[in-house]
Design a protein around this motif. Structure first.
Motif, PDB file in Angstrom:
ATOM      1  N   HIS A  36       0.799  -1.199  -0.007  1.00  0.00           N
ATOM      2  CA  HIS A  36       0.104   0.190  -0.054  1.00  0.00           C
ATOM      3  C   HIS A  36       0.841   1.139  -0.111  1.00  0.00           C
ATOM      4  O   HIS A  36       0.674   2.100  -0.755  1.00  0.00           O
ATOM      5  CB  HIS A  36      -0.783  -0.129   1.001  1.00  0.00           C
ATOM      6  CG  HIS A  36      -1.922   1.311   1.296  1.00  0.00           C
ATOM      7  ND1 HIS A  36      -2.996   1.154   0.343  1.00  0.00           N
ATOM      8  CD2 HIS A  36      -2.053   2.063   1.993  1.00  0.00           C
ATOM      9  CE1 HIS A  36      -3.667   2.034   0.666  1.00  0.00           C
ATOM     10  NE2 HIS A  36      -3.204   2.998   1.652  1.00  0.00           N
ATOM     11  N   ASN A  68      -6.503   5.746   2.567  1.00  0.00           N
ATOM     12  CA  ASN A  68      -5.951   6.136   1.365  1.00  0.00           C
ATOM     13  C   ASN A  68      -4.855   7.517   1.475  1.00  0.00           C
ATOM     14  O   ASN A  68      -3.934   7.746   0.596  1.00  0.00           O
ATOM     15  CB  ASN A  68      -7.032   6.584   0.309  1.00  0.00           C
ATOM     16  CG  ASN A  68      -7.795   5.592  -0.364  1.00  0.00           C
ATOM     17  OD1 ASN A  68      -7.087   4.262  -0.745  1.00  0.00           O
ATOM     18  ND2 ASN A  68      -8.645   5.488  -0.657  1.00  0.00           N
ATOM     19  N   LYS A  71      -1.733   5.694   0.814  1.00  0.00           N
ATOM     20  CA  LYS A  71      -1.512   5.083  -0.263  1.00  0.00           C
ATOM     21  C   LYS A  71      -0.035   5.535  -0.807  1.00  0.00           C
ATOM     22  O   LYS A  71      -0.120   6.834  -1.090  1.00  0.00           O
ATOM     23  CB  LYS A  71      -2.706   5.291  -0.993  1.00  0.00           C
ATOM     24  CG  LYS A  71      -2.409   4.729  -2.596  1.00  0.00           C
ATOM     25  CD  LYS A  71      -2.757   3.338  -2.630  1.00  0.00           C
ATOM     26  CE  LYS A  71      -2.697   2.674  -3.846  1.00  0.00           C
ATOM     27  NZ  LYS A  71      -2.134   1.188  -3.939  1.00  0.00           N
TER      28      LYS A  71
END
Length: 159
Positions: A36, A68, A71
């Motif tokens: 990730h 996210n 990310k």
């Protein structure tokens, strides 16, 4: 003086088309770690060791792969944030001992740069950051170059 020991371990698959980051240093290789974040197994293992020593859970608790905002994040940022968390609990780092397990590439030439990078982030000297490397003699997923792993042990002291 209160001392606490923590250990961390991390694993990632190796795939084509990704950069290989180890110890905050980009290593030239045909494969990189899948994850990730930038999937730096060495920094992730150190984060887990730091957080574990301070009884703060693990990297997934603080930087979940379901968020996210993390990310493709540079794991050097995660290391700095992990250090800030343990400092907020009243601990400082005495030393770090690590081991990287990968079949290829050979990383010995990159170890001093990794030590400098990690020491710089954590406010340590390079003599406080040990990095060793080994292969699995071509056995298992590491030996088949399907993945890599890292172990880290840290010693904290209360300040």
């Amino acid at each position: 003086m209160g001392l606490r020991i923590g250990m961390g371990v991390d694993f990632h698959q190796l795939v084509e088309g990704r950069d290989l980051w180890l110890g905050g240093v980009k290593i030239p290789h045909v494969k990189g770690a899948l994850g990730h974040s930038d999937a730096d197994v060495l920094l992730h293992a150190i984060c887990d060791a730091l957080l574990g020593a301070a009884c703060l859970g693990d990297i997934g608790v603080h930087f979940p792969d379901t968020d996210n905002s993390f990310k493709n994040i540079d794991s050097k940022i995660l290391l700095a944030k992990s250090a800030a968390l343990i400092h907020a609990e009243g601990y400082s780092i005495v030393n770090i001992d690590t081991a990287l397990c990968l079949q290829a590439p050979k990383i010995k030439p990159y170890i001093p740069h990794m030590q400098q990078t990690i020491a710089g982030i954590l406010g340590l000297t390079v003599k406080d950051v040990s990095i060793k490397a080994t292969t699995t003699e071509r056995m298992g997923f590491v030996g088949r170059e399907e993945g890599l792993m890292a172990y880290a042990t840290v010693l904290l002291q209360s300040v």
